[in-house]
Design an enzyme around this catalytic site. Structure first.
Site, PDB file in Angstrom:
ATOM      1  N   HIS A 124       0.779  -1.194  -0.014  1.00 45.92           N
ATOM      2  CA  HIS A 124       0.123  -0.009  -0.071  1.00 45.92           C
ATOM      3  C   HIS A 124       0.831   1.410  -0.066  1.00 45.92           C
ATOM      4  CE1 HIS A 124      -2.925   2.990   1.852  1.00 45.92           C
ATOM      5  NE2 HIS A 124      -3.797   2.017   1.535  1.00 45.92           N
ATOM      6  N   ASP A 201       2.891  -4.465   7.967  1.00 46.98           N
ATOM      7  CA  ASP A 201       1.671  -3.890   7.933  1.00 46.98           C
ATOM      8  C   ASP A 201       0.488  -4.753   8.160  1.00 46.98           C
ATOM      9  OD1 ASP A 201      -0.693  -2.469   7.210  1.00 46.98           O
ATOM     10  OD2 ASP A 201       0.344  -1.804   5.240  1.00 46.98           O
ATOM     11  N   GLN A 204      -4.847  -5.407   7.007  1.00 47.44           N
ATOM     12  CA  GLN A 204      -5.829  -6.292   6.497  1.00 47.44           C
ATOM     13  C   GLN A 204      -5.599  -7.544   7.135  1.00 47.44           C
ATOM     14  OE1 GLN A 204      -8.127  -5.027   4.361  1.00 47.44           O
ATOM     15  NE2 GLN A 204      -7.644  -3.194   3.883  1.00 47.44           N
ATOM     16  N   LYS A 227     -10.858  -0.625  10.221  1.00 50.94           N
ATOM     17  CA  LYS A 227     -11.035  -2.000   9.350  1.00 50.94           C
ATOM     18  C   LYS A 227     -11.246  -3.041  10.272  1.00 50.94           C
ATOM     19  CE  LYS A 227      -7.599   0.008   6.107  1.00 50.94           C
ATOM     20  NZ  LYS A 227      -8.136   0.372   4.959  1.00 50.94           N
ATOM     21  N   CYS A 364      -4.754   2.319  -3.801  1.00 47.82           N
ATOM     22  CA  CYS A 364      -3.632   3.183  -3.087  1.00 47.82           C
ATOM     23  C   CYS A 364      -2.315   2.018  -3.185  1.00 47.82           C
ATOM     24  CB  CYS A 364      -3.581   3.112  -1.897  1.00 47.82           C
ATOM     25  SG  CYS A 364      -5.093   4.470  -1.168  1.00 47.82           S
TER      26      CYS A 364
HETATM   27  N1  PMP Z   1      -1.806  -0.743   4.863  1.00 49.52           N
HETATM   28  C1  PMP Z   1      -2.836  -1.475   3.836  1.00 49.52           C
HETATM   29  C2  PMP Z   1      -2.640  -2.867   3.758  1.00 49.52           C
HETATM   30  C3  PMP Z   1      -4.236  -0.961   3.791  1.00 49.52           C
HETATM   31  O1  PMP Z   1      -5.034  -1.640   3.376  1.00 49.52           O
HETATM   32  C4  PMP Z   1      -4.456   0.578   4.164  1.00 49.52           C
HETATM   33  C5  PMP Z   1      -5.783   1.056   4.197  1.00 49.52           C
HETATM   34  N2  PMP Z   1      -6.268   1.040   2.890  1.00 49.52           N
HETATM   35  C6  PMP Z   1      -3.254   1.024   4.926  1.00 49.52           C
HETATM   36  C7  PMP Z   1      -2.042   0.602   5.151  1.00 49.52           C
HETATM   37  C8  PMP Z   1      -3.712   2.547   5.490  1.00 49.52           C
HETATM   38  O2  PMP Z   1      -4.600   2.679   6.462  1.00 49.52           O
HETATM   39  P1  PMP Z   1      -5.202   3.894   7.192  1.00 49.52           P
HETATM   40  O3  PMP Z   1      -5.901   4.510   5.872  1.00 49.52           O
HETATM   41  O4  PMP Z   1      -6.001   3.338   7.814  1.00 49.52           O
HETATM   42  O5  PMP Z   1      -4.178   4.727   7.492  1.00 49.52           O
END
Ligand code: PMP
Length: 408
Positions: A124, A201, A204, A227, A364
């Site tokens: 991401h 990270d 998910q 999430k 993203c």
């Molecule tokens: N890492 C991953 C794998 C994600 O799916 C996301 C959110 N789409 C993020 C980081 C960023 O999380 P946040 O927008 O809640 O800070």
């Protein structure tokens, strides 16, 4: 039969967001972006903002003392979720801020020219850009692990790439686009084998599987509450106690200091040193309520139910000869796909007319889109409230879209 999930029918009733404004069932398949919230989380947040509300860590009156206890109990609850201890949890605005904290504090203090950071092709943007920024500031270099044919992070390739110059490995525990689950313990062993730290990270991963930072043997673990059926505006950085204690603060202000004079300021101990300003009090309490909810449902049960929905959707999509399905078969609750000649945005718009919500875009993860050779994918992602009816509605919507595009 609409509900493969043993608990699903009851669980949907816990989520006021799962109906449309017209009161019809909403087939919400965008849980990887953000999950719907159960009533218990909404109520916990309302109570914290209402009859229980006061600031933390400063008040001499009892309401504030109670709120401080609740805020610190929330920290303990979040630590418990990932098998860490409370002094290892920093509340952040979310996973993005947690990675920025690690990059700006640990990264700037520990990286220098000649050092290398190992990322993967499927990260991401929030696990790419902070490292690029810190690399630019320190002179460190970034290397990128490729993917296997079934779109997992290729750890064989990583083992061939990694060297003693690598000081940090930062990888998604579960991909937000492909659902690929990392063999995190193997990745941690690989990193530690060359003396590097590893950041996972877990954005998910925590909504889909039990996580234990000790068993994974990682150094940093980040995730977001929203999430995991909790509120936006809060997440956590878990960091090994010795690492966190040695890290310099990255934001200055109230609540993170020991003593301030114009000559010199000394800082509070970790984790308070990393929480400048009035924290997200109500969000922390609702975050803990979300962890309670998920623990009650049981992450193993959720994972099993989601796996059935993933298997069914992947099977049906794979049978369509104009559809490409990305990611491995054992994806954690996420199915990304592309239909020849139909842009994912068009698909998403037509599905919306049938009360089906999917995500369409680069998620993203533009470097991953480049790797897959597509500008965007359609992504259906499941949560503990997802049912077979959601999958059926999506498949019907896809059939309708193909008719509209003259493909049937
Ligand atoms: N890492 C991953 C794998 C994600 O799916 C996301 C959110 N789409 C993020 C980081 C960023 O999380 P946040 O927008 O809640 O800070």
């Amino acid at each position: 039969m609409n509900a493969p999930a043993s608990l699903t029918r009851d669980l949907r009733a816990d989520f006021p967001g799962l109906v449309t404004r017209e009161g019809e069932p909403w087939h919400y398949l965008d849980t990887a972006a953000t999950s719907q919230k159960p009533r218990s989380v909404i109520d916990a947040m309302a109570r914290a903002m209402g009859e229980d509300y006061a600031t933390v860590h400063r008040g001499v009156y009892s309401r504030s003392a109670d709120m401080t206890l609740a805020y610190e109990a929330a920290r303990r609850r979040i630590a418990e979720l990932v098998g860490g201890s409370e002094n290892e949890i920093v509340f952040t605005r979310g996973a993005t801020e947690a990675i920025n904290l690690a990059a700006n504090s640990w990264g700037r203090a520990n990286l220098k020219a000649g050092d290398r950071i190992l990322l993967s092709q499927l990260e991401h943007h929030s696990n790419i850009v902070p490292w690029q920024m810190v690399a630019e500031a320190t002179g460190a270099q970034i290397d990128v692990i490729p993917l296997t044919d079934d779109h997992r992070i290729d750890l064989d390739a990583a083992e061939a790439m990694i060297s003693s110059e690598h000081k940090l490995v930062a990888l998604a525990h579960v991909s937000n686009v492909l659902g690929s689950v990392l063999d995190a313990k193997r990745a941690a062993d690989m990193a530690h084998g060359v003396g590097a730290n590893i950041l996972l990270d877990g954005c998910q991963a925590v909504p889909h599987m039990p996580v234990n930072v000790a068993a994974l043997d990682c150094d940093f673990y980040v995730f977001s509450a929203h999430k995991l059926y909790g509120p936006t505006g809060i997440g956590a950085l878990w960091a090994r106690a010795e690492l966190l204690e040695a890290m310099p603060p990255w934001e200055g202000g109230g609540s993170m200091i020991d003593r301030v004079t114009f000559e010199k300021t000394t800082y509070d101990a970790a984790p308070q040193r990393f929480e400048a300003g009035t924290p997200a009090i109500t969000e922390a309490i609702a975050f803990a309520a979300a962890v309670d909810y998920v623990s009650e449902v049981g992450l193993e049960q959720m994972h099993e139910d989601e796996a059935k929905l993933v298997a069914k959707l992947r099977r049906e999509l794979t049978a369509m000869n104009d559809v490409t399905v990305f990611g491995p078969d054992d994806s954690a609750g996420i199915v990304s796909f592309a239909i020849d000649g139909i842009h994912p945005h068009d698909l998403g718009t037509i599905l919306d007319e049938a009360n089906v919500a999917i995500r369409a875009g680069h998620h993203c993860a533009q470097p991953l889109m480049d790797y897959l050779g597509v500008p965007a994918t359609a992504r259906a992602s499941f949560g503990l409230y997802s049912t077979q009816a959601d999958v059926d509605a999506l498949l019907e919507g896809i059939a309708r879209t193909r008719r509209i595009f003259g493909k049937d």
